[in-house]
Write an enzyme that holds these catalytic residues in place. Structure first.
Site, PDB file in Angstrom:
ATOM      1  N   GLU A  69      60.012 -19.747  -7.487  1.00 29.52           N
ATOM      2  CA  GLU A  69      59.545 -18.747  -6.268  1.00 29.52           C
ATOM      3  C   GLU A  69      57.559 -18.844  -6.844  1.00 29.52           C
ATOM      4  O   GLU A  69      56.721 -18.642  -5.328  1.00 29.52           O
ATOM      5  CB  GLU A  69      59.784 -17.521  -6.924  1.00 29.52           C
ATOM      6  CG  GLU A  69      60.988 -17.560  -6.806  1.00 29.52           C
ATOM      7  CD  GLU A  69      61.788 -17.551  -7.947  1.00 29.52           C
ATOM      8  OE1 GLU A  69      62.380 -18.389  -8.973  1.00 29.52           O
ATOM      9  OE2 GLU A  69      63.472 -16.947  -7.776  1.00 29.52           O
ATOM     10  N   ALA A  80      66.906 -16.558  -2.620  1.00 31.11           N
ATOM     11  CA  ALA A  80      67.517 -15.347  -2.261  1.00 31.11           C
ATOM     12  C   ALA A  80      66.631 -16.241  -1.112  1.00 31.11           C
ATOM     13  O   ALA A  80      65.777 -17.808  -0.609  1.00 31.11           O
ATOM     14  CB  ALA A  80      66.521 -14.425  -2.984  1.00 31.11           C
TER      15      ALA A  80
HETATM   16  N1  CO8 Z   1      66.350 -19.092   2.066  1.00 28.20           N
HETATM   17  C1  CO8 Z   1      66.762 -19.070   3.264  1.00 28.20           C
HETATM   18  N2  CO8 Z   1      67.121 -20.362   3.724  1.00 28.20           N
HETATM   19  C2  CO8 Z   1      66.949 -21.817   2.586  1.00 28.20           C
HETATM   20  C3  CO8 Z   1      66.814 -21.302   1.552  1.00 28.20           C
HETATM   21  C4  CO8 Z   1      66.544 -20.065   1.189  1.00 28.20           C
HETATM   22  N3  CO8 Z   1      66.622 -20.153  -0.452  1.00 28.20           N
HETATM   23  N4  CO8 Z   1      67.195 -22.451   1.241  1.00 28.20           N
HETATM   24  C5  CO8 Z   1      67.835 -23.556   1.934  1.00 28.20           C
HETATM   25  N5  CO8 Z   1      67.732 -22.687   3.125  1.00 28.20           N
HETATM   26  C6  CO8 Z   1      67.586 -23.844   4.304  1.00 28.20           C
HETATM   27  C7  CO8 Z   1      67.215 -24.170   5.285  1.00 28.20           C
HETATM   28  O1  CO8 Z   1      65.550 -23.792   5.342  1.00 28.20           O
HETATM   29  C8  CO8 Z   1      67.561 -25.150   6.106  1.00 28.20           C
HETATM   30  O2  CO8 Z   1      67.958 -24.716   7.087  1.00 28.20           O
HETATM   31  P1  CO8 Z   1      67.426 -24.829   8.475  1.00 28.20           P
HETATM   32  O3  CO8 Z   1      68.752 -25.860   8.780  1.00 28.20           O
HETATM   33  O4  CO8 Z   1      67.896 -23.486   9.829  1.00 28.20           O
HETATM   34  O5  CO8 Z   1      66.432 -25.808   8.853  1.00 28.20           O
HETATM   35  C9  CO8 Z   1      68.766 -24.918   5.414  1.00 28.20           C
HETATM   36  O6  CO8 Z   1      68.842 -24.550   4.520  1.00 28.20           O
HETATM   37  C10 CO8 Z   1      68.886 -26.243   4.709  1.00 28.20           C
HETATM   38  O7  CO8 Z   1      67.965 -26.707   3.795  1.00 28.20           O
HETATM   39  P2  CO8 Z   1      67.039 -28.131   3.766  1.00 28.20           P
HETATM   40  O8  CO8 Z   1      66.662 -28.564   5.051  1.00 28.20           O
HETATM   41  O9  CO8 Z   1      65.997 -27.991   2.696  1.00 28.20           O
HETATM   42  O10 CO8 Z   1      67.667 -28.922   3.014  1.00 28.20           O
HETATM   43  P3  CO8 Z   1      67.825 -30.441   1.803  1.00 28.20           P
HETATM   44  O11 CO8 Z   1      68.731 -30.855   1.096  1.00 28.20           O
HETATM   45  O12 CO8 Z   1      66.252 -30.633   2.512  1.00 28.20           O
HETATM   46  O13 CO8 Z   1      66.939 -29.680   0.396  1.00 28.20           O
HETATM   47  C11 CO8 Z   1      66.759 -27.479  -1.077  1.00 28.20           C
HETATM   48  C12 CO8 Z   1      67.580 -28.997  -0.522  1.00 28.20           C
HETATM   49  C13 CO8 Z   1      65.171 -28.286  -2.233  1.00 28.20           C
HETATM   50  C14 CO8 Z   1      66.955 -26.428  -2.335  1.00 28.20           C
HETATM   51  C15 CO8 Z   1      65.772 -27.208  -0.174  1.00 28.20           C
HETATM   52  O14 CO8 Z   1      66.546 -26.735   0.608  1.00 28.20           O
HETATM   53  C16 CO8 Z   1      64.933 -25.820  -1.059  1.00 28.20           C
HETATM   54  O15 CO8 Z   1      63.564 -26.353  -1.566  1.00 28.20           O
HETATM   55  N6  CO8 Z   1      64.771 -24.369  -0.711  1.00 28.20           N
HETATM   56  C17 CO8 Z   1      64.501 -23.696  -1.208  1.00 28.20           C
HETATM   57  C18 CO8 Z   1      63.853 -22.878  -3.141  1.00 28.20           C
HETATM   58  C19 CO8 Z   1      63.606 -22.035  -3.165  1.00 28.20           C
HETATM   59  O16 CO8 Z   1      62.774 -21.958  -2.890  1.00 28.20           O
HETATM   60  N7  CO8 Z   1      64.519 -21.402  -4.139  1.00 28.20           N
HETATM   61  C20 CO8 Z   1      64.220 -20.043  -4.077  1.00 28.20           C
HETATM   62  C21 CO8 Z   1      64.145 -18.736  -3.471  1.00 28.20           C
HETATM   63  S1  CO8 Z   1      62.810 -16.940  -3.769  1.00 28.20           S
HETATM   64  C22 CO8 Z   1      63.840 -16.570  -4.838  1.00 28.20           C
HETATM   65  O17 CO8 Z   1      65.487 -16.896  -5.076  1.00 28.20           O
HETATM   66  C23 CO8 Z   1      63.743 -15.479  -5.710  1.00 28.20           C
HETATM   67  C24 CO8 Z   1      62.175 -14.923  -5.023  1.00 28.20           C
HETATM   68  C25 CO8 Z   1      62.273 -13.331  -5.315  1.00 28.20           C
HETATM   69  C26 CO8 Z   1      61.122 -12.830  -4.850  1.00 28.20           C
HETATM   70  C27 CO8 Z   1      61.513 -11.589  -4.899  1.00 28.20           C
HETATM   71  C28 CO8 Z   1      60.817 -11.223  -4.044  1.00 28.20           C
HETATM   72  C29 CO8 Z   1      60.812  -9.249  -4.789  1.00 28.20           C
END
Ligand code: CO8
Length: 261
Positions: A135, A69
């Site tokens: 998460e 998300a």
């Molecule tokens: N949301 C928004 N932007 C994201 C996300 C995300 N989930 N993942 C990556 N991005 C963005 C980064 O912010 C970055 O943007 P910018 O260039 O503007 O800084 C761009 O994508 C590239 O990402 P990274 O620089 O981090 O790339 P890396 O290669 O260094 O790392 C990873 C890749 C390991 C995938 C890392 O990006 C990561 O850990 N991402 C988040 C993963 C995560 O935690 N996902 C779970 C999200 S929460 C969810 O899915 C369910 C939520 C349920 C909540 C319930 C609410 C009601």
């Protein structure tokens, strides 16, 4: 056949009766913001209503299936807003799509990305695939089915392990656990997924839809009722042209042709 749209979050390519949907929000690692979600669901609903598509394949790119998300979209929302919007509820329209959906996963399938794969009917993975529900590291919990579908899929022990630690699970472990149906090399994943989709799309539509529904019911019903549901569906298919064609083809020693059903 391919549709090119400027700034599309989801690319659609149609080959025969199979639609390949490629998540195309590379700059955010295919994170599921509302725009991407609405676009994906609208395109699938449109294809289901207006075309002869018999199976969908949903994929990302070689490094990322979907990073979850969109954290930037969610970050500043209040609890009241989340409740009022019923954030994530549109995904119920995704799971309601009757046409089978295959997730073809290379690279990261994190959080909502893993949940998107689990909302598909089956998951094929490339060797590079990594599944996680991270998460917990964001101070929340999975919100699009992670605690429910993952537990039903791989059991309580592994679901607890993954969801409480947020750790990554590689393709091989995902296959051993039963999350993933088959693992292929990254290079052959898409070809294999499209081949399976093609095969599904050549079966009788009604028997595919009802087989899928019967398997889904196994997640909801006690065994006796599930078996009765299956048997009644089996009985009802004897009113279908697909049953006549399939059984006649066997007796006549030829390949069945279900294309018109
Ligand atoms: N949301 C928004 N932007 C994201 C996300 C995300 N989930 N993942 C990556 N991005 C963005 C980064 O912010 C970055 O943007 P910018 O260039 O503007 O800084 C761009 O994508 C590239 O990402 P990274 O620089 O981090 O790339 P890396 O290669 O260094 O790392 C990873 C890749 C390991 C995938 C890392 O990006 C990561 O850990 N991402 C988040 C993963 C995560 O935690 N996902 C779970 C999200 S929460 C969810 O899915 C369910 C939520 C349920 C909540 C319930 C609410 C009601």
């Amino acid at each position: 056949e391919e549709t090119f749209e400027a700034n599309a979050n989801v690319r659609v390519e149609i080959t025969g009766k199979v639609a390949l949907l490629t998540l195309n929000r590379d700059q955010a690692l295919n994170a599921l913001n509302s725009a991407l979600m609405q676009e994906l669901i609208a395109k699938m609903q449109q294809l289901e209503a207006n075309s002869d598509i018999g199976c969908f394949v949903i994929t990302g790119n070689s490094r990322v299936f979907c990073a979850g998300a969109d954290i930037k979209e969610m970050q500043s929302k209040s609890c009241q807003q989340m409740l009022a919007e019923d954030y994530f509820s549109p995904w119920e329209r995704f799971t309601a799509i009757k046409t089978p959906k295959i997730a073809a996963v290379c690279g990261y399938a994190l959080g909502g990305g893993c949940e998107l794969a689990m909302m598909c009917d089956l998951i094929y993975a490339g060797e590079s695939a990594v599944f996680a529900q991270p998460e917990i590291n964001l101070g929340v919990i999975p919100g699009i089915g992670g605690t429910q579908r993952l537990t039903r899929s791989i059991g309580k022990a592994k679901a607890m392990d993954l969801i409480l630690t947020g750790r990554y699970m590689a393709a091989s472990e995902a296959e051993q656990s039963g999350l993933v149906a088959r693992v292929f090399t990254d290079e052959t994943l898409l070809e294999e997924a499209l081949f399976a989709a093609q095969s599904i799309s050549e079966k009788g539509r009604l028997s595919v839809a009802l087989a899928k529904e019967a398997i889904e019911q196994s997640m909801e019903l006690p065994l006796t009722q599930g078996l009765l549901f299956e048997r009644r569906v089996f009985h009802s298919l004897f009113a279908s042209e697909a049953q006549q064609e399939g059984m006649a083809a066997f007796i006549e020693k030829r390949r069945p042709s279900f294309t018109q059903f």
